[in-house]
Design an enzyme around this catalytic site. Structure first.
Site, short mmCIF file in Angstrom:
data_model
loop_
_atom_site.label_atom_id
_atom_site.label_comp_id
_atom_site.label_asym_id
_atom_site.label_seq_id
_atom_site.Cartn_x
_atom_site.Cartn_y
_atom_site.Cartn_z
N TYR A 198 0.92 -1.05 -0.08
CA TYR A 198 0.07 -0.16 -0.40
C TYR A 198 0.55 1.38 0.13
O TYR A 198 2.53 0.96 0.58
CB TYR A 198 -0.99 -0.15 1.25
CG TYR A 198 -0.12 -0.14 2.49
CD1 TYR A 198 -0.14 1.08 3.10
CD2 TYR A 198 0.50 -1.12 3.34
CE1 TYR A 198 0.85 1.46 4.02
CE2 TYR A 198 0.80 -0.62 4.54
CZ TYR A 198 0.92 0.68 5.45
OH TYR A 198 1.25 0.93 6.32
N CYS A 199 0.18 2.34 -0.19
CA CYS A 199 1.12 3.43 -0.52
C CYS A 199 -0.40 5.02 -0.04
O CYS A 199 -1.12 4.76 -0.07
CB CYS A 199 2.12 3.53 -1.71
SG CYS A 199 1.06 3.95 -2.93
N THR A 200 0.20 5.90 -0.40
CA THR A 200 -0.60 7.36 0.02
C THR A 200 -1.96 6.93 -0.79
O THR A 200 -3.20 6.93 -0.81
CB THR A 200 -0.35 8.59 -0.27
OG1 THR A 200 0.83 8.46 0.45
CG2 THR A 200 -0.69 9.32 0.01
N GLY A 202 -1.89 5.16 -4.18
CA GLY A 202 -2.23 3.98 -4.35
C GLY A 202 -0.77 3.65 -6.25
O GLY A 202 -0.75 2.84 -6.63
N ILE A 227 -4.72 4.28 0.64
CA ILE A 227 -5.14 5.13 2.18
C ILE A 227 -6.22 6.02 1.56
O ILE A 227 -7.38 5.78 2.87
CB ILE A 227 -3.65 5.55 3.01
CG1 ILE A 227 -2.78 4.80 3.35
CG2 ILE A 227 -4.18 5.48 4.31
CD1 ILE A 227 -1.59 5.50 4.10
#
Length: 456
Positions: A198-200, A202, A227
């Protein structure tokens, strides 16, 4: 044909306040083959400038990556400017959890070699062979699987204030660093483990998932929309949040609260805290976590050296900065021996404290009324000088001082001088001074805060 900003950030902020309209902060990205990024950039600037859209956007031959602020009443018109491009038809727009009309104050569209600096040679693997996208509920379910390894593809200063429970949080400063480190750490799990990333928003996972599949990982998954989208879904569907703390964002807010958990510490005293600040020393601008008490005592600086520096005459400070890189080029993110309580790498999974939800809701029910701008700060006497351009200010009023370096400072007026004389009230065109324990700059704006009555 206008292809550049004609207003400063300060002028734009004033126009936004005067307009009194709500704005939306959002982000999106798309990988696509763009033959002429320069023309694409210019066409976007013309279309978005007409809508009063602002933000930081990168375009390249491989696509677009954007974080933006747009007037809420122009949302559909903005979407239409995207829909004219086939590769952005139906694109997901990640709307921020918390809104701030000043999240972006310029429209900056830059042509880059890549929309995310990853250090990869895209010709060596299939960038379209991505991992399986998961929605919030599916992501939570896979997190519960003991056969799952979850990896945070953000940087140390992002994961420090918030991350998913049990996530691997690499001690890196950029996405490029994280790829080989994670690849080496997970070599023994290629065949049998679920690799969940995951990241901020995508975008980093789009490339990372394809890279790790190329490296031989069999079961690769990624959080769809990152997220930001996860938070929207858990709120709409009343799903338990497996993310704890804050989501770091790359505008002046520096964070959106996802849960009431505080998992990080003030870098100066160790008190539970997750509020980032930028060092007020213009030759430093270190990004670090600072509690309110340290913020007041250290006057927004990261060290005693920087505290001493900001009290030197302006001419001396300028002389000391000669030969140094300035602005974003020296913007360091949390790496300093002065920060005694800085944690990197293995982050806490248990909260150190909880915020008071009542205080959060009260904060959101406050109206900002523009008053004017800073003119000078007298360092030895700690006196700030402002010009009131509109509206009125009185002793007892709560004010907000806002600036790109100063950040957000809340103060209650206890004494006031108008044109050098003691006074209980100031009005339009008055020059005012009052005691202030921190430095203000000519770019800073002053606002009066008024509580909005709640409906019964």
């Amino acid at each position: 044909m206008q292809l550049y900003n004609t207003l400063s950030a300060e002028e734009r902020a004033q126009l936004i306040d005067e307009a009194g309209k709500d704005r939306l902060t959002l982000s999106f990205y798309a990988y696509a083959k763009i033959e002429n990024p320069k023309k694409f950039r210019d066409d976007l600037f013309i279309a978005w400038n007409a809508l009063d859209a602002l933000g930081r956007i990168y375009v390249a031959h491989e696509g677009i990556n954007a974080q933006m602020s747009i007037p809420a009443d122009h949302f559909e018109e903005f979407r239409n400017t995207l829909e004219v491009y086939d590769f952005m038809k139906g694109i997901r727009l990640n709307v921020a959890v918390e809104q701030d009309n000043h999240s972006f104050l310029k429209l900056t569209i830059k042509v880059r070699n890549k929309i995310v600096a990853d250090g990869l040679n895209d010709e060596t693997f299939d960038v379209t062979n991505r991992g399986i996208h998961l929605k919030a509920k599916e992501f939570n379910n896979l997190l519960e699987d003991p056969n799952t390894i979850v990896v945070d593809f953000r940087n140390h200063y992002e994961s420090e204030v918030g991350h998913f429970e049990g996530a691997i949080t690499p001690d890196v400063e950029n996405f490029r660093e994280s790829l080989p480190i994670i690849n080496e750490q997970l070599q023994d799990y290629k065949e049998d483990k679920n690799l969940l990333m995951y990241c901020t928003g995508g975008i980093r996972c789009e490339k990372a998932s394809a890279y790790f599949k190329h490296q031989g990982f069999k079961n690769v998954y990624q959080l769809e929309g990152g997220i930001i989208e996860y938070t929207r879904q858990i709120k709409e569907e009343n799903i338990e949040s497996k993310f704890i703390g804050k989501n770091f964002v790359f505008d002046h807010r520096l964070g959106e609260r996802i849960t009431d958990d505080i998992i990080s510490q003030c870098h100066q005293c160790g008190k539970p805290c997750d509020n980032h600040t930028n060092c007020a020393n213009d030759a430093c601008h270190l990004l670090f976590i600072q509690c309110d008490e340290c913020k007041a005592a250290m006057e927004n600086t990261c060290s005693s050296e920087c505290l001493e520096t900001i009290h030197l005459p302006v001419e001396t400070q300028i002389e000391l900065r000669k030969g140094l890189q300035v602005g974003n080029k020296i913007f360091r993110k949390g790496r300093s021996e002065s920060l005694k309580f800085k944690i990197s790498g293995d982050m806490a999974n248990k909260p150190l404290a909880k915020i008071d939800p009542k205080n959060v809701s009260k904060k959101s029910k406050v109206k900002k009324i523009y008053l004017g701008k800073a003119e000078h700060y007298y360092t030895k006497s700690q006196i700030a000088q402002f010009l009131i351009e509109k509206n009125e200010l009185a002793v007892g009023d709560e004010i907000l001082i806002l600036g790109p370096t100063t950040g957000e400072e809340h103060v209650t007026i206890t004494n006031l001088f108008v044109d050098g004389q003691p006074s209980d009230k100031a009005q339009e065109q008055d020059q005012i001074t009052f005691v202030l324990p921190f430095k203000v700059r000519p770019s800073d704006k002053i606002y009066k805060l008024e509580k909005i009555e709640e409906n019964a």
